[in-house]
Design an enzyme around this catalytic site. Sequence first.
Site, PDB file in Angstrom:
ATOM      1  CE  LYS A 204      -4.293  -1.990   1.535  1.00  0.00           C
ATOM      2  NZ  LYS A 204      -5.338  -2.124   2.568  1.00  0.00           N
ATOM      3  NE  ARG A 243      -6.847  -9.316   0.656  1.00  0.00           N
ATOM      4  CZ  ARG A 243      -6.551  -8.558  -0.398  1.00  0.00           C
ATOM      5  NH1 ARG A 243      -5.657  -7.591  -0.287  1.00  0.00           N
ATOM      6  NH2 ARG A 243      -7.161  -8.755  -1.549  1.00  0.00           N
TER       7      ARG A 243
END
Length: 268
Positions: A204, A243
Amino acid sequence: MGVVNVTPDSFSDGGVWFDTPSAVAQGRLLRAQGAQWVDVGGESTRPGALRVDEPEELRRVLPVVRELAADGVSVSIDTMRACVAAQAVAAGATMVNDVSGGLADPDMAAVVADSDAQFVAMHWRGHSMQMQSRATYADVVTQVCDELGERVLALTAAGIPAHRIILDPGLGFAKTFEHNWALLRGLDQVATLGHRMLIGASRKGFLGRVGRGADGVRDPHERDVATAVTSAYAADAGVWCLRVHDVVATVDALDVWAAWRGSEGAGA
């Protein structure tokens, strides 16, 4: 948890596994590399992404879920739609990962309650086109915990047993760079809600800015080391599941963390 995005437009790997054979092969590879879950999604939720319609989402994910489940892979379906969740569970998925925490589709809680699937409820304040405009908090950790607590009450009232609910603070979803780091530092507060935690920090944008100053940013594929380090710190904070896109790097990081603590590693 390894990620398989069956999408043309995901921020990190859109289009790479858009066809069924490629997606299935990637899911098998992730399991072989040490993923305990494979998360299959057919809708990009990156900031600004437009929603895909339900028939197309089903077309993308169902064959992948069916083949991976038949291979004995533990499959999670990444969806905000109750219909997609129901059909994916019927095809063999045993976890529903809903980035809206059940808010986007009022039928989601009932679908999960009527199954044996585990449910990941993420903190959410709106769809991709609106979410960053809603990244306003007086105290991000306290407010995220309060809003997740409200979701737990609603989900259990709808019939989902508390032990099947996993909480995700929603890094990057209606969160700024500073909010993401505050949430990671405040994972002990999220843990007080009494549920297993899942973190999705992989590749991210906030990790891309680490060490690069205000204007610099790494390409998503250059963020795997930062992701793996974050995974080890998250494990130390009690996170149950990470994840990630690059399973090998995170498994290595978790094995080092476990060896350091004298406990069994992720890849043992």
